[in-house]
Design an enzyme around this catalytic site. Structure first.
Site, PDB file in Angstrom:
ATOM      1  CG  HIS A  88      18.508  75.968  25.519  1.00  0.00           C
ATOM      2  ND1 HIS A  88      17.500  76.047  24.494  1.00  0.00           N
ATOM      3  CD2 HIS A  88      19.219  77.126  25.230  1.00  0.00           C
ATOM      4  CE1 HIS A  88      17.944  76.904  23.374  1.00  0.00           C
ATOM      5  NE2 HIS A  88      19.084  77.316  23.917  1.00  0.00           N
TER       6      HIS A  88
ATOM      7  CD  GLU B 271      10.121  71.372  22.545  1.00  0.00           C
ATOM      8  OE1 GLU B 271      10.749  70.214  23.169  1.00  0.00           O
ATOM      9  OE2 GLU B 271       9.392  72.103  23.329  1.00  0.00           O
TER      10      GLU B 271
ATOM     11  CG  HIS C 230      12.941  66.270  25.609  1.00  0.00           C
ATOM     12  ND1 HIS C 230      12.860  66.501  24.332  1.00  0.00           N
ATOM     13  CD2 HIS C 230      11.878  67.362  26.100  1.00  0.00           C
ATOM     14  CE1 HIS C 230      12.116  67.350  23.978  1.00  0.00           C
ATOM     15  NE2 HIS C 230      11.656  68.041  24.892  1.00  0.00           N
ATOM     16  CD  GLU C 231      10.198  68.023  29.229  1.00  0.00           C
ATOM     17  OE1 GLU C 231      10.705  69.323  29.514  1.00  0.00           O
ATOM     18  OE2 GLU C 231       9.317  67.641  28.675  1.00  0.00           O
TER      19      GLU C 231
ATOM     20  CE1 TYR D 186       7.627  69.442  21.722  1.00  0.00           C
ATOM     21  CE2 TYR D 186       5.579  70.390  21.060  1.00  0.00           C
ATOM     22  CZ  TYR D 186       6.629  70.185  21.926  1.00  0.00           C
ATOM     23  OH  TYR D 186       6.354  70.429  23.141  1.00  0.00           O
TER      24      TYR D 186
ATOM     25  CG  HIS E 273      13.353  71.912  27.587  1.00  0.00           C
ATOM     26  ND1 HIS E 273      13.521  72.737  26.252  1.00  0.00           N
ATOM     27  CD2 HIS E 273      12.378  71.124  27.088  1.00  0.00           C
ATOM     28  CE1 HIS E 273      12.663  72.333  25.249  1.00  0.00           C
ATOM     29  NE2 HIS E 273      12.125  71.120  25.821  1.00  0.00           N
TER      30      HIS E 273
END
Length: 668
Positions: A465, A487, A458-459, A600, A462
């Site tokens: 992105h 998110e 997940h992180e 979220y 980011h």
């Protein structure tokens, strides 16, 4: 002139360096704004470009001096970084309230001929800049403008202090080995001990690698209760900070003509209005209650049996039972134990495997930098290149292990955006992932729970992105998208952690190197939605709690009482009579998610649709799908509406069918 790899940022700053940078940034910013305000014939080139260029050019230094408060081991540096953020935020607030600057920005905005000659991103820049000034009160009378400016400055100070308190306000408890029954041997390796009345006790903090395993595995209810109490009674000063922030936000929104703060913030999100979010949350709550009722009954039966076996009365399910009994169901029904599973998720192999997946999916190549200029020896630095040719893309940092006074959750800082410099060359993006995964012990390397591996996916979503975004202006780069879409790309990438073919690429036993057994993978996948009713209701609680504070016209709403009341009502686990204040560590509310935490779950709708409609259908390793994703979702950043990016990637408008299916609710 920066190199082809971009200017490498320096994190080795002393307090005096930080102060000097801040003073220079403010002086230069004021000079640019004064020059813009003096324009007699306002044009895009004479007004908008200098303002936007300042944002882009200064972002790297701004990012570093404000980031260090979260990661530096030097208290004086952290203090200087906190002070720097306060000063810079105060200056930005003052800048956003300059009527003379707004006058010339508005002149460009109103000039139809000037706007017509601009390209799409430049037009968007003008529109967003004008809207930002207007939302900052430039259409108000002078007294109201000044009051709004004072509110914004105070909110900035409160936000910084709230975060600092959370980072530095860890709770501590000491337990005997017997009181920690159920915890594995490696939990105690290297753990500090103290002797109290001749009895050896182990120190346990509220940092995640200490807290979460104990809440999931400690067999004694009294131990779990004490730890939760330690977690929910830390940072008491944050309750009056949050209370003041809620009151000031409402006042600011009403000065601007909005009924509530949520109405103000959601205007520029995909949801547009709080009514849509409230409807979404309440509808989902009703659906989830059906799942949750069954799950809670199952958990209650387990606890009732435990109490009968111990000859103790059953008094119900409490908040501190949630993780423990949810984990017990997982172990008994699916034969899944974190202590067994984590042996197949050594940190080094997982990180390598996850980075390999991102390289292949996005058409990138990562190069680990030897002896990098970083803020701590644990930190790794990577260069990012296109996988074909010598085309540099950006670089990122990984700071993955806990230490004292460090930010104590998992998050990504987009320290410097990518953008087009004045000479037409590019400045390259920099991102830092900060987390608190378990450290190596004396007998084993760092081992991750499966949920930790999903967090890593997940992180890093980011991170990439930001790395893969290519925009002309820094303000649109990377994750600078609508708040309820930010998110979605990372949530979508969590699905890789449940794909058997993906897991087998990096999940290997830390001793033998044997790949994770197929039956364990099958059990992990089968258990994906176990407890989804309870876990998603917990997210609904956070979203509705946020709205209870920010979608009300009551300036005196009780931030402490609402938290306890709504958590018990929505999550179906009791509080006890002890006085606690769990909202004091709800960092999102002072960290940019105020009025929009529900984003979220809202963005989960889009993430599920992207995954099911493209990646699941085409194959998660399909290179063309990965490149389509990079081109249509990541590359544009905020330079166009998120809905346009979604529709281009999906080939249609998004819907919620995949999301409902993904959490076990079907599509009826």
């Amino acid at each position: 002139m920066p190199s082809a790899k971009g200017a490498v940022l320096s994190f080795g700053l002393a307090p005096a360096d930080i102060e000097a940078i801040v003073a220079r940034l403010i002086a230069e910013g004021k000079k640019i704004q004064d020059g813009v305000a003096a324009q007699r014939n306002p044009t895009f080139d004479s007004v908008i470009v200098p303002l936007a260029r300042r944002e882009s050019d200064n972002a790297g230094e701004y990012g570093v001096v404000t980031f260090l408060q979260n990661v530096s081991t030097d208290k004086e540096v952290r203090d200087a970084s906190t002070a720097a953020e306060e000063k810079l935020n105060a200056f930005e607030i003052e800048s956003s309230m300059r009527e003379d600057v707004y006058r010339v920005v508005r002149a460009v905005y109103d000039n139809a001929d000037e706007m017509a000659r601009l390209g799409p991103e430049d037009q968007r820049l003008v529109k967003k800049m004008e809207l930002e000034y207007r939302r900052n009160g430039l259409a108000l009378e002078k007294a109201e403008r000044e009051r709004l400016g004072a509110i914004r400055k105070r909110l900035s100070e409160l936000s910084i202090q709230f975060s600092r308190n959370v980072n530095e306000g860890d709770g501590h408890e000491a337990f005997t080995r017997e009181e920690l029954a159920g915890l594995p041997d490696d939990y105690f390796e290297g753990r500090a001990t103290t002797v109290v009345d001749g009895v050896e006790k182990y120190a346990v903090t509220t940092k995640y690698p200490d807290l979460v395993p104990a809440m999931k595995l400690a067999q004694r209810e009294s131990t779990r209760r004490r730890l939760l109490y330690a977690e929910e009674t830390r940072c008491p000063d944050n309750i009056p900070i949050l209370q003041e922030a809620v009151r000031l936000r409402l006042e600011a929104a009403q000065l601007l003509g909005y009924k509530t703060h949520a109405e103000f913030v959601l205007e520029v999100n995909m949801a547009k209005h709080p009514d849509a979010v409230v409807e979404f949350e309440n509808d989902l709550r009703k659906r989830l209650d059906v799942l949750s009722d069954k799950e809670v009954r199952e958990i209650a039966a387990l606890k009732r049996a435990d109490k009968e076996a111990a000859g103790e009365p059953y008094e119900g399910l409490f908040i501190w039972d949630f993780r423990y009994y949810a984990n017990l169901v997982m172990e008994r029904k699916h034969k899944i134990s974190d202590e067994v599973t984590k042996q197949y998720f050594p940190m080094r192999e997982v990180t390598r495997g996850v980075l390999d997946i991102y390289q292949e999916m996005l058409g990138l190549r990562f190069v680990r930098v030897d002896s990098p200029p970083v803020w701590h020896p644990d930190v790794e630095m990577y260069e990012v290149w296109e996988d074909t040719g010598d085309v540099f893309v950006g670089h990122f940092y990984l700071d993955l292990y806990p230490r004292e006074n460090k930010y104590n959750h998992a998050a990504v800082w987009p320290i410097r955006p990518g953008f087009e410099r004045a000479d037409g060359t590019r400045e390259y993006p920099v991102a830092a992932m900060v987390a608190n995964f378990p450290k190596p012990t004396l007998s084993a390397p760092a081992l991750l729970k499966h949920s930790d591996a999903v967090t890593l996916l997940h992180e890093l979503g980011h991170v990439f992105h930001g790395i893969c975004s290519v925009t002309k202006w820094g303000r649109f780069h990377g994750t600078s998208v609508e708040g309820d879409f930010v998110e979605a790309p990372s949530q979508m990438l969590e699905n890789w952690g449940w794909e058997p073919a993906v897991l087998r690429r990096f999940a290997v036993h830390y001793k033998t190197g044997e790949p994770i057994p197929e039956d364990l993978v099958a059990r992990l996948v089968a258990a994906k939605n176990e407890g989804s009713g309870m876990f998603n209701l917990r997210q609904v609680f956070f979203g509705l709690y946020d709205l209870s504070l920010h979608n009300t016209e009551d300036p005196n709403v009780d931030v402490k009482a609402n938290y306890r009341r709504l958590r018990e009502e929505i999550c179906h686990f009791q509080n006890d009579s002890a006085d606690t204040w769990g909202a004091a560590t709800f960092g999102h509310l002072l960290g940019g998610y105020d009025g929009q935490y529900a984003g979220y779950l809202w963005s989960e709708v889009f993430s599920a649709d992207m995954y099911e409609s493209r990646f699941k259908k085409d194959g998660v390793t399909n290179a063309q799908t990965g490149l389509d994703y990079r081109r249509e979702i990541l590359r544009p950043g905020g330079s166009r509406d998120a809905m346009e990016s979604l529709e281009r990637f999906l080939g249609r408008k998004p819907n919620n069918r995949a999301f409902l299916h993904s959490i076990g609710l079907g599509t009826e």
